[in-house]
Design a protein around this motif. Structure first.
Motif, PDB file in Angstrom:
ATOM      1  N   VAL A  69     -86.971  44.617 -46.730  1.00  0.00           N
ATOM      2  CA  VAL A  69     -85.537  44.369 -46.920  1.00  0.00           C
ATOM      3  C   VAL A  69     -85.353  42.862 -47.076  1.00  0.00           C
ATOM      4  CG1 VAL A  69     -84.862  46.371 -45.544  1.00  0.00           C
ATOM      5  CG2 VAL A  69     -84.988  44.124 -44.457  1.00  0.00           C
ATOM      6  N   PRO A  70     -84.239  42.425 -47.694  1.00  0.00           N
ATOM      7  CA  PRO A  70     -84.011  40.994 -47.859  1.00  0.00           C
ATOM      8  C   PRO A  70     -83.979  40.278 -46.506  1.00  0.00           C
ATOM      9  CG  PRO A  70     -82.448  42.262 -49.159  1.00  0.00           C
ATOM     10  CD  PRO A  70     -83.198  43.236 -48.307  1.00  0.00           C
ATOM     11  N   GLY A  71     -84.515  39.060 -46.476  1.00  0.00           N
ATOM     12  CA  GLY A  71     -84.562  38.284 -45.242  1.00  0.00           C
ATOM     13  C   GLY A  71     -83.174  38.058 -44.652  1.00  0.00           C
ATOM     14  N   GLY A  72     -82.183  37.791 -45.533  1.00  0.00           N
ATOM     15  CA  GLY A  72     -80.820  37.548 -45.070  1.00  0.00           C
ATOM     16  C   GLY A  72     -80.268  38.758 -44.341  1.00  0.00           C
ATOM     17  N   MET A  73     -80.636  39.912 -44.828  1.00  0.00           N
ATOM     18  CA  MET A  73     -80.158  41.158 -44.235  1.00  0.00           C
ATOM     19  C   MET A  73     -80.742  41.329 -42.825  1.00  0.00           C
ATOM     20  SD  MET A  73     -80.621  44.877 -45.893  1.00  0.00           S
ATOM     21  CE  MET A  73     -80.455  46.365 -44.932  1.00  0.00           C
ATOM     22  N   LEU A  74     -81.985  40.928 -42.649  1.00  0.00           N
ATOM     23  CA  LEU A  74     -82.607  41.022 -41.321  1.00  0.00           C
ATOM     24  C   LEU A  74     -81.884  40.157 -40.305  1.00  0.00           C
ATOM     25  CD1 LEU A  74     -86.418  40.874 -42.078  1.00  0.00           C
ATOM     26  CD2 LEU A  74     -85.258  42.648 -40.782  1.00  0.00           C
ATOM     27  N   SER A  75     -81.640  38.879 -40.687  1.00  0.00           N
ATOM     28  CA  SER A  75     -81.009  37.999 -39.701  1.00  0.00           C
ATOM     29  C   SER A  75     -79.575  38.444 -39.425  1.00  0.00           C
ATOM     30  CB  SER A  75     -81.079  36.533 -40.137  1.00  0.00           C
ATOM     31  OG  SER A  75     -80.560  36.407 -41.422  1.00  0.00           O
ATOM     32  N   ASN A  76     -78.874  38.921 -40.473  1.00  0.00           N
ATOM     33  CA  ASN A  76     -77.516  39.428 -40.259  1.00  0.00           C
ATOM     34  C   ASN A  76     -77.535  40.591 -39.286  1.00  0.00           C
ATOM     35  OD1 ASN A  76     -76.685  37.699 -42.190  1.00  0.00           O
ATOM     36  ND2 ASN A  76     -76.399  39.233 -43.792  1.00  0.00           N
ATOM     37  N   PHE A  77     -78.494  41.491 -39.477  1.00  0.00           N
ATOM     38  CA  PHE A  77     -78.495  42.699 -38.659  1.00  0.00           C
ATOM     39  C   PHE A  77     -78.992  42.457 -37.250  1.00  0.00           C
ATOM     40  CE2 PHE A  77     -76.568  46.324 -40.401  1.00  0.00           C
ATOM     41  CZ  PHE A  77     -76.214  45.859 -41.647  1.00  0.00           C
ATOM     42  N   ARG A  78     -79.800  41.427 -37.078  1.00  0.00           N
ATOM     43  CA  ARG A  78     -80.163  41.080 -35.696  1.00  0.00           C
ATOM     44  C   ARG A  78     -78.886  40.729 -34.935  1.00  0.00           C
ATOM     45  NH1 ARG A  78     -84.713  38.089 -37.907  1.00  0.00           N
ATOM     46  NH2 ARG A  78     -86.520  39.434 -37.726  1.00  0.00           N
ATOM     47  N   ASN A  79     -77.996  39.943 -35.596  1.00  0.00           N
ATOM     48  CA  ASN A  79     -76.727  39.579 -34.957  1.00  0.00           C
ATOM     49  C   ASN A  79     -75.840  40.786 -34.735  1.00  0.00           C
ATOM     50  OD1 ASN A  79     -77.415  36.910 -34.979  1.00  0.00           O
ATOM     51  ND2 ASN A  79     -76.332  36.457 -36.898  1.00  0.00           N
ATOM     52  N   GLN A  80     -75.751  41.634 -35.755  1.00  0.00           N
ATOM     53  CA  GLN A  80     -74.857  42.793 -35.643  1.00  0.00           C
ATOM     54  C   GLN A  80     -75.310  43.751 -34.551  1.00  0.00           C
ATOM     55  OE1 GLN A  80     -73.984  44.648 -39.349  1.00  0.00           O
ATOM     56  NE2 GLN A  80     -73.345  42.751 -40.306  1.00  0.00           N
ATOM     57  N   LEU A  81     -76.614  43.953 -34.458  1.00  0.00           N
ATOM     58  CA  LEU A  81     -77.131  44.876 -33.440  1.00  0.00           C
ATOM     59  C   LEU A  81     -76.857  44.324 -32.048  1.00  0.00           C
ATOM     60  CD1 LEU A  81     -80.491  45.913 -35.132  1.00  0.00           C
ATOM     61  CD2 LEU A  81     -78.467  47.338 -34.809  1.00  0.00           C
ATOM     62  N   LYS A  82     -76.920  43.010 -31.947  1.00  0.00           N
ATOM     63  CA  LYS A  82     -76.639  42.365 -30.668  1.00  0.00           C
ATOM     64  C   LYS A  82     -75.185  42.638 -30.280  1.00  0.00           C
ATOM     65  CE  LYS A  82     -78.079  37.964 -28.765  1.00  0.00           C
ATOM     66  NZ  LYS A  82     -78.407  36.595 -29.177  1.00  0.00           N
ATOM     67  N   GLU A  83     -74.276  42.445 -31.256  1.00  0.00           N
ATOM     68  CA  GLU A  83     -72.861  42.664 -30.970  1.00  0.00           C
ATOM     69  C   GLU A  83     -72.563  44.107 -30.607  1.00  0.00           C
ATOM     70  OE1 GLU A  83     -70.193  41.360 -33.939  1.00  0.00           O
ATOM     71  OE2 GLU A  83     -70.926  39.292 -33.872  1.00  0.00           O
ATOM     72  N   GLN A  84     -73.297  45.010 -31.187  1.00  0.00           N
ATOM     73  CA  GLN A  84     -73.099  46.438 -30.901  1.00  0.00           C
ATOM     74  C   GLN A  84     -73.915  46.874 -29.673  1.00  0.00           C
ATOM     75  OE1 GLN A  84     -71.154  48.822 -32.921  1.00  0.00           O
ATOM     76  NE2 GLN A  84     -70.273  46.843 -33.397  1.00  0.00           N
TER      77      GLN A  84
END
Ligand code: CO
Length: 484
Positions: free
Chosen positions: A297-312
């Motif tokens: 998956v795109p690198g940007g998507m990984l870092s975004n989703f690390r943040n999103q998973l944290k928030e959730q």
């Protein structure tokens, strides 16, 4: 053997990838004469996220930037990234708006339009490519690279042939995630070179550390031009650095002869700009992301989703969510992951893990399933399509999505007049995509656009089921999730 041509992306993708698209026109101007004199094939100066970000965060009217940069770099061709029927927005627009955008940009001096579609549905490129041709400018037909069981070298080459037939003046292989391994890049470029007569170009990112080597392989395969940037806005999630590529090509028969002293001068100048944008740049140790290779998956998507998973509060579900991504892609017809599909697939994967598969189906994912983004590379799973139809109350479509749009320019002109704003084509096309942001630059004081601490690059906020706010590259999108 002709030397390979370098196009330079530092004024667009370089800072979009490494500094959240925050470089101001004023920060670019002092180095423009040097950039313009090097003899790059083209300078990418506009398009992509620069229009949204420039309006939203810098308070710049997009056509003013284009005019200023055209004047500052008069010798080199200017190039822009254009999302086909989405222009530089996130949804499909009517043909007359797409045509007006192309004509207006051409009138302001844009020379090369790089046209792509997130689903690689060539029907979504047709209107833009023919408008560019009519305007007498160059249209680069663009193929988004992705890997899946249905994506083969032959299919990418076939798409290149289709784009040539459609009238493209060049074919670009666009690897937005930096995932194409060197030998596969070699095979695709060689296949295109053997089958199309127009120039073949290659755009990648060094996110996973493969980019520069893939360029090398593509140069061996005969690629006409590659995109490079200049450090500190190069390498990592941006394009490989120009000087690095020149060093890599030592003794190669296709090594170009760009002035490395001038490149050093650009680098020295940009160090200062990079420091000014420190609030938006990434820590150096996060620059190469091999997880992107593991998960494809795109690198940007990984870092975004690390943040999103944290928030959730789903940090422990990281593996599960990323393991779900290929499943969601498969059910939705193996779509490439690029704005906006990367965010849509990632969010759906997260919902599937959190609530059970398809218990919550996002409206955007339903639209993909029903054909509202275009034709997917493989058919959407019939059960998922039926579920999306039932849940959304919408019928699936097979036509080109923009065929359902009524002409929009006259309404835009009327709305702008009513608001007391200019109703020229420039304002109409920008208002079509970013109405609030356009109004704001005339209303808000200049101080509203001064550098402030950035919002996280991407986040998903909201409580439990119901309404979420999905933040993509600093832009908030409302996502209403209905339970099935
Ligand atoms: Co790019």
């Amino acid at each position: 053997m002709k030397p390979v041509v370098f196009n330079n992306t530092v004024l667009r993708d370089g800072h979009q990838s490494l500094a959240a698209t925050r470089m101001k026109t004023d920060q670019m101007l002092p180095i423009c004469p040097v950039l313009d004199n090097i003899g790059f094939g083209a300078l990418e100066t506009w398009g992509g996220a620069t229009i949204d970000s420039g309006l939203r965060f810098l308070g710049e009217f997009p056509f003013d930037r284009l005019d200023t940069l055209k004047k500052a770099c008069p010798k080199t061709k200017h190039m822009m990234l254009f999302r086909g029927q989405n222009m530089v927005g996130y949804q499909h627009y009517a043909d007359d708006i797409v045509e007006a955008f192309v004509n207006t940009s051409a009138r302001h001096g844009m020379d090369i339009f790089r046209v792509f579609d997130a689903l690689n549905d060539t029907r979504n490129l047709e209107c833009a490519i023919s408008a560019v041709k009519r305007a007498g400018k160059e249209a680069h037909g663009t193929i988004c690279y992705t890997s899946s069981p249905v994506h083969t070298v032959e299919k990418f080459v076939k798409m290149g042939c289709e784009l040539e037939e459609m009238g493209a003046s060049g074919i670009v292989l666009k690897d937005m995630a930096g995932l194409v391994p060197p030998y596969i890049a070699y095979k695709i470029i060689k296949g295109l070179k053997d089958n199309v007569k127009i120039p073949v170009l290659f755009h990648t990112h060094d996110t996973t550390g493969l980019g520069a080597t893939s360029y090398y392989a593509a140069i061996d395969a005969g690629v006409d031009a590659v995109d490079v940037s200049v450090v500190p806005f190069a390498n990592g999630t941006a394009q490989p650095d120009a000087a690095r590529m020149i060093a890599m090509l030592a003794d190669h028969e296709r090594k170009p002869s760009y002035d490395t002293k001038a490149l050093s001068e650009i680098r020295e100048f940009l160090k200062g700009v990079y420091a000014q944008l420190g609030a938006y740049t990434m820590p150096k140790n996060e620059v190469i992301d091999s997880d992107a290779l593991n998960y494809q998956v795109p690198g940007g998507m990984l870092s975004n989703f690390r943040n999103q998973l944290k928030e959730q509060k789903m940090e422990d579900k990281f593996e599960a969510v990323f393991a779900e991504v290929p499943y969601v892609r498969e059910k939705l017809g193996w779509i490439p992951l690029v704005t906006p599909t990367s965010q849509i697939v990632g969010t759906q994967a997260m919902m599937n893990v959190k609530f059970g598969r398809w218990k919550m189906f996002t409206p955007q994912a339903m639209d993909i399933a029903l054909g509202y983004y275009g034709r997917t590379p493989a058919p959407v799973d019939p059960e998922i399509r039926a579920l999306a139809a039932k849940n959304s109350g919408k019928d699936p479509i097979e036509c080109r999505p923009a065929d359902l749009k009524k002409p929009g320019m006259e309404d835009l002109r009327k709305t702008l007049r009513e608001k007391g704003l200019k109703d020229d084509d420039e304002h109409c096309v920008i208002y079509a995509m970013f109405p609030q942001q356009l109004e704001d630059i005339y209303k808000k004081p200049r101080s509203a656009y001064e550098l402030k601490k950035p919002a996280p690059k991407s986040s998903l906020s909201g409580k439990g089921k119901g309404e979420f706010s999905l933040n993509i590259d600093g832009v908030s999108h409302k996502v209403v999730i209905e339970e099935i």
